[in-house]
Design an enzyme around this catalytic site. Structure first.
Site, short mmCIF file in Angstrom:
data_model
loop_
_atom_site.label_atom_id
_atom_site.label_comp_id
_atom_site.label_asym_id
_atom_site.label_seq_id
_atom_site.Cartn_x
_atom_site.Cartn_y
_atom_site.Cartn_z
N CYS A 215 -0.31 2.73 -4.35
CA CYS A 215 -1.04 3.91 -4.62
C CYS A 215 -0.05 5.36 -4.24
CB CYS A 215 -2.21 3.80 -4.02
SG CYS A 215 -3.74 2.94 -4.52
N HIS B 193 0.96 -1.07 -0.05
CA HIS B 193 0.06 0.16 0.00
C HIS B 193 0.94 1.20 -0.08
CE1 HIS B 193 -3.83 -2.01 0.63
NE2 HIS B 193 -3.67 -2.63 1.58
#
Length: 277
Positions: free
Chosen positions: A163, A121
């Site tokens: 991301c 992430h």
């Protein structure tokens, strides 16, 4: 076109500082250096793959389904390029920092290059260990020319599947037609790095639960096809095109349905990079 379950790799943001340098001078090295990196050292180099799938409950982050497919694909691809691949799973931020520090202190003098792939992430400027964020700049700083002398002047590639924010790309329809080295040469400490991000700054990065992330699928596919034919930046341009044109999100939630993605390459390489010699 992908129609399986798609997920994103997201989370938090950091400030950054801008410094102004006054004055400059022109430097003549006195020599016309080779235009491509020397890749015929005894070893291609190390490829570290950090695969973070499961996160501590305190982070509130979900498990990254499909990431093991990416890790296996990357391992096969870089082993095929003769890299010494080291897979590391579910590392905390402290583990990641310790790993980067340790690898940077190894003797890379007989290695042509260094590759680090991070699957996790993330958000702009940060990636996540299993217990929280760490600045990407902190990780890469271990390999700067003034810290890791045995990689000075050699390509250092950081590939980031994460991301970089929460924006969504809706896409738009198009209407288009068809060395000899000098003993004391000084180079910038940040030279010879390349960052291949899965998405543009501020945007989500998509991952398929069955086939892995769009970016890593495309990167591995293009490397297998062109690593022995094309220069690396040309390969990455083909990766960009593949991600941009062949993938689109599928979701029952209209907010996340039919979204697009474009990778982002930031290069401080000073020569052309060929994986063959």
């Amino acid at each position: 076109m992908e129609n399986n379950k798609t997920s994103v790799d997201s989370k938090s943001i950091n400030n950054f500082e801008v410094k102004t340098i006054h004055g400059s001078k022109s430097v003549d090295s006195g020599i016309y250096l080779d235009s491509s990196y020397k890749m015929d050292y005894p070893e291609m180099g190390i490829c570290i793959i950090i695969n973070n799938k499961n996160f501590h409950k305190s982070t509130g982050m979900s498990s990254r389904s499909g990431t093991d497919v990416d890790a296996a694909n990357l391992r096969e691809t870089f082993m095929g390029l003769k890299y010494q691949v080291r897979n590391k799973n579910d590392l905390t931020r402290e583990d990641i920092l310790e790993l980067m520090d340790s690898v940077s202190k190894e003797d890379h003098s007989k290695r042509s290059s260094f590759v680090c792939v991070i699957l996790s992430h993330g958000d702009e400027g940060v990636i996540y260990g299993t217990n929280g964020p760490v600045e990407l700049k902190k990780l890469t700083s271990f390999f700067r020319g003034d810290y890791c002398r045995s990689l000075t002047g050699k390509p250092k590639l950081f590939i980031i599947q994460a991301c970089r924010g929460t924006e969504l790309d809706c896409g738009i329809e198009t209407d288009s037609g068809t060395d000899e080295e000098m003993a004391c040469q000084k180079i910038p400490v940040e030279a010879d790095f390349l960052y291949a991000y899965s998405t543009a700054p501020g945007y989500y990065s998509w991952r398929n639960s069955k086939d892995g992330s769009w970016f890593i699928q495309s990167l591995c596919s293009m490397l297998k096809l062109y690593a022995h034919k094309l220069e690396f930046m040309h390969i990455l341009t083909r990766v960009n095109r593949k991600v941009a044109t062949e993938f689109e999100s599928f979701s029952l939630d209209s907010t996340f349905h039919a979204k697009k993605q474009i990778p982002c390459i930031v290069s401080m390489l000073t020569k052309e990079l060929y994986f063959y010699h």
